[in-house]
Design an enzyme around this catalytic site. Structure first.
Site, PDB file in Angstrom:
ATOM      1  N   ASP A 176       0.749  -1.196   0.284  1.00 23.00           N
ATOM      2  CA  ASP A 176       0.074  -0.031   0.124  1.00 23.00           C
ATOM      3  C   ASP A 176       0.916   1.355  -0.041  1.00 23.00           C
ATOM      4  OD1 ASP A 176      -2.299  -1.175   0.018  1.00 23.00           O
ATOM      5  OD2 ASP A 176      -2.606  -1.154   2.186  1.00 23.00           O
ATOM      6  N   LYS A 191      -2.543   4.538  -5.471  1.00 26.12           N
ATOM      7  CA  LYS A 191      -4.001   4.948  -4.942  1.00 26.12           C
ATOM      8  C   LYS A 191      -4.073   6.279  -4.651  1.00 26.12           C
ATOM      9  CE  LYS A 191      -5.775   0.691  -2.942  1.00 26.12           C
ATOM     10  NZ  LYS A 191      -6.222  -0.060  -1.793  1.00 26.12           N
ATOM     11  N   MET A 220      -9.475   7.929   8.781  1.00 24.31           N
ATOM     12  CA  MET A 220     -10.044   8.726   7.307  1.00 24.31           C
ATOM     13  C   MET A 220     -10.735   9.704   7.595  1.00 24.31           C
ATOM     14  SD  MET A 220     -10.034   5.450   5.167  1.00 24.31           S
ATOM     15  CE  MET A 220     -11.266   4.268   6.408  1.00 24.31           C
TER      16      MET A 220
HETATM   17  N1  SAH Z   1      -5.336  -0.642   8.261  1.00 30.53           N
HETATM   18  C1  SAH Z   1      -4.810   0.549   8.798  1.00 30.53           C
HETATM   19  C2  SAH Z   1      -5.962   1.596   8.390  1.00 30.53           C
HETATM   20  C3  SAH Z   1      -6.172   2.195   6.865  1.00 30.53           C
HETATM   21  S1  SAH Z   1      -7.139   3.318   6.582  1.00 30.53           S
HETATM   22  C4  SAH Z   1      -4.759   0.134  10.124  1.00 30.53           C
HETATM   23  O1  SAH Z   1      -5.088  -0.769  10.658  1.00 30.53           O
HETATM   24  O2  SAH Z   1      -3.747   1.170  10.680  1.00 30.53           O
HETATM   25  C5  SAH Z   1      -5.929   4.479   6.622  1.00 30.53           C
HETATM   26  C6  SAH Z   1      -6.009   5.437   7.613  1.00 30.53           C
HETATM   27  O3  SAH Z   1      -5.553   4.965   8.687  1.00 30.53           O
HETATM   28  C7  SAH Z   1      -5.603   7.014   7.673  1.00 30.53           C
HETATM   29  O4  SAH Z   1      -6.486   7.894   6.732  1.00 30.53           O
HETATM   30  C8  SAH Z   1      -5.354   7.235   9.051  1.00 30.53           C
HETATM   31  O5  SAH Z   1      -6.577   7.740   9.338  1.00 30.53           O
HETATM   32  C9  SAH Z   1      -5.071   6.152   9.552  1.00 30.53           C
HETATM   33  N2  SAH Z   1      -3.472   5.877   9.923  1.00 30.53           N
HETATM   34  C10 SAH Z   1      -2.991   5.094   9.276  1.00 30.53           C
HETATM   35  N3  SAH Z   1      -1.673   5.124   9.736  1.00 30.53           N
HETATM   36  C11 SAH Z   1      -1.669   5.994  10.525  1.00 30.53           C
HETATM   37  C12 SAH Z   1      -0.470   6.691  11.455  1.00 30.53           C
HETATM   38  N4  SAH Z   1       0.724   5.972  11.301  1.00 30.53           N
HETATM   39  N5  SAH Z   1      -0.898   7.598  12.125  1.00 30.53           N
HETATM   40  C13 SAH Z   1      -2.227   8.147  12.100  1.00 30.53           C
HETATM   41  N6  SAH Z   1      -3.154   7.530  11.491  1.00 30.53           N
HETATM   42  C14 SAH Z   1      -2.803   6.465  10.626  1.00 30.53           C
END
Ligand code: SAH
Length: 583
Positions: free
Chosen positions: A350, A372, A483
């Site tokens: 990703d 993406k 998100m």
């Molecule tokens: N599968 C991922 C989430 C994917 S959706 C998980 O479990 O973390 C993507 C969203 O995850 C982003 O829009 C943000 O809101 C959050 N996100 C992912 N990595 C992040 C990080 N390091 N710090 C803060 N928010 C994060």
């Protein structure tokens, strides 16, 4: 709002356009420092006039260094204060534009006089090693020798130029080796995109309607797309306006710059930026998926496949695993994920998978990073699925590397179904979700006796961009919205409409567990204003609930209309120690 944790006044760091200015260097002591002043003056496009050189030898040396430069001149006599207002450009009434004083110690009375006069005339002045006679000082500056235009300047606000130099060196050493190409390539792309797409658009729309309002709207497009808090603005893929279509490449470029591994930005091309992913698109690396998988013998082969499911164990057609890579720091990667990364033939990552994790992929392993970007998420997702399937059929071990946990807003379920339906039931390895790691790294106990007895993880963006169903407000709950930052204003408005407490503490946690992590604490009612003010540093999420304030000192959580937020920067990871374990 000014962050009032800063009690010391900080000098304003600026990059001045000095072309054609007349900058006066008074004295040449010490010669080495004087030479570097002249060099930087000339590099900035200004004229350097040296007055009152300290010795004949200095003159000789300066002439031999800069004598051939048309913008360099030496006036070999002592200084008259009237020089400040007579040898400048006619355009600015002959007042010199900037003064550098390089006089020996014994002439410090003259230095003081020059300083007083410059202050009166508002001429910026820097006196060598005399901050009390200077209105500005030069940072310790790195100039990219390859000419990309990159400059990095470090200031410690007068707390030592040796230290500033050292910090500068450390910063530079931490940059990828091809940073010069990164800057040049991105600059070129940005120019092309702005010139080709946006100018076309401006022209078209202006002629279509001839209305000023539309032109203004497009100007928003020209500048606003680079405003960081609008970076993740929702774009509907199958319902793009013509304007959105045209601005698509600008948005993709901004996202690319924000998310891609820095070093990879050196090779991205305009064609790639504008292209729609298709079934047979080439990957980022020159290799392609038809490469024969490495043959592992006996126990090696067994080890490499030890964590694969039974259904794939003896499948000559290869395998697929869906692997969570955690929120950012490699210290939060599981050993299972590491093993998968190290034994993959193809990694489909990703775009949010952090650089530290990507760096663990062996250089011989083909890696493809999802393209993406706003407006093409569906197509890019399909591209990845097809690429994964095709490669598995060829006998490759495909690792679908996902950010955080694969099943938390990661489309892991959809991917599981797709691959299973096509005969490759994936092994799924959990990862530490950003939802739960973000709280820990920002000192938020998601549950805590008497503060929070439940946790809710939800999204701020529902399907096709609609708002999600708004959960009810429970004061003993910690709610984490993923998100959500690109539309914080809409979300917060809805929460308040649904009787959420406007004063409930909120943390905006961005790049959780990455070195540039930022935690901004505020109250719900201030969130959209704060996001607008601080810009965004994606990816980020919102944590709402009293747990946000449970472990931090009061000064970080007491807010009112004139003090709306507090910021904590950085995350101390344990990567340096880990690196010896990981390799
Ligand atoms: N599968 C991922 C989430 C994917 S959706 C998980 O479990 O973390 C993507 C969203 O995850 C982003 O829009 C943000 O809101 C959050 N996100 C992912 N990595 C992040 C990080 N390091 N710090 C803060 N928010 C994060």
């Amino acid at each position: 709002m000014i962050d009032d944790t800063l009690s010391l006044p900080l000098p304003l760091l600026v990059a001045c356009d000095c072309r054609d200015e007349v900058q006066l260097v008074i004295g040449t002591n010490p010669l080495g420092a004087c030479k570097s002043r002249i060099k930087s003056i000339l590099r900035s496009g200004a004229n350097a006039i040296v007055l009152a050189p300290t010795s004949d030898n200095d003159i000789k040396q300066l002439v031999s260094n800069f004598g051939s430069e048309s913008r360099f001149q030496i006036i070999n006599r002592s200084l008259h204060l009237s020089d400040l207002t007579t040898i400048g450009r006619p355009l600015v009434a002959k007042v010199v534009d900037r003064v550098f004083v390089q006089l020996p110690m014994e002439q410090c009375l003259i230095a003081k006089e020059v300083y007083t006069q410059c202050v009166k005339l508002r001429i910026p002045i820097n006196t060598f090693q005399r901050p009390e006679y200077s209105t500005f000082h030069m940072g310790s500056t790195y100039v990219d020798p390859e000419g990309s235009g990159l400059q990095i300047s470090v200031s410690t606000n007068g707390q030592g130029c040796i230290l500033a130099n050292r910090i500068k060196r450390e910063v530079i050493a931490a940059l990828p080796k091809n940073i010069s190409q990164v800057v040049s390539n991105m600059g070129r792309l940005r120019d092309q995109v702005i010139n080709e797409d946006q100018k076309k658009l401006l022209h078209q729309q202006y002629h279509l309607t001839q209305e000023l309002a539309v032109a203004e709207n497009v100007w928003y497009g020209l500048t606003g797309e680079y405003e960081s808090h609008k970076l993740n603005k929702l774009i509907k893929e199958f319902d793009m306006s013509e304007r959105d279509q045209k601005l698509k490449r600008t948005r993709w470029l901004s996202q690319l710059i924000e998310y891609y591994p820095l070093s990879k930005l050196a090779d991205v091309s305009l064609a790639e930026l504008g292209s729609q992913p298709t079934e047979h698109q080439n990957s980022d690396t020159p290799n392609n998926t038809s490469k024969v998988p490495p043959i592992l013998e006996g126990s090696d082969r067994e080890n490499a496949t030890a964590i694969q499911s039974n259904s794939n164990k003896s499948d000559p057609r290869g395998s697929i695993s869906l692997v969570g890579s955690g929120p950012g720091s490699t210290s939060m990667l599981t050993l299972g994920a590491l093993q998968e990364i190290k034994t993959a033939d193809l990694v489909l990552a990703d775009k949010l998978v952090p650089q530290g994790v990507l760096d663990l992929i062996p250089s011989s392993t083909e890696t493809f990073i999802a393209r993406k970007f706003p407006g093409n998420a569906e197509r890019a997702q399909q591209e990845l699925l097809e690429k994964g399937l095709e490669s598995a059929k060829k006998g490759l071990k495909v690792v679908r590397l996902k950010q955080g946990d694969p099943y938390i807003f990661g489309r892991g379920g959809e991917e599981y179904k797709y691959f299973s339906q096509h005969g490759f039931e994936p092994v799924v390895l959990p990862g530490l979700s950003s939802a739960l790691a973000s709280t820990v790294v920002s000192r938020i106990p998601a549950t805590q006796r008497d503060v929070a007895d439940q946790v809710l993880v939800c999204t701020g963006t529902g399907r096709k961009g609609a708002l999600p169903q708004i959960p009810e407000y429970v004061s003993s709950r910690t709610t984490i919205f993923l998100m959500a930052l690109h539309r914080a204003d809409v979300l917060v408005r809805e929460l308040l409409n649904h009787q959420w407490d406007p004063k409930v503490p909120v943390a905006i946690v961005e790049r959780a567990s990455c070195p540039d992590q930022r935690v901004t604490r505020t109250q719900l009612k201030y969130v959209s204003e704060v996001v607008e003010e601080i810009g965004s540093r994606p990816p980020g999420l919102l944590v709402v609930g009293h747990s946000v304030a449970a472990l931090v000192p009061d000064k970080l959580t007491q807010f009112n209309d004139s003090h709306k937020y507090s910021i904590e920067e950085g995350y101390q990871a344990t990567e340096p120690v880990l690196s010896s374990l990981l390799n």
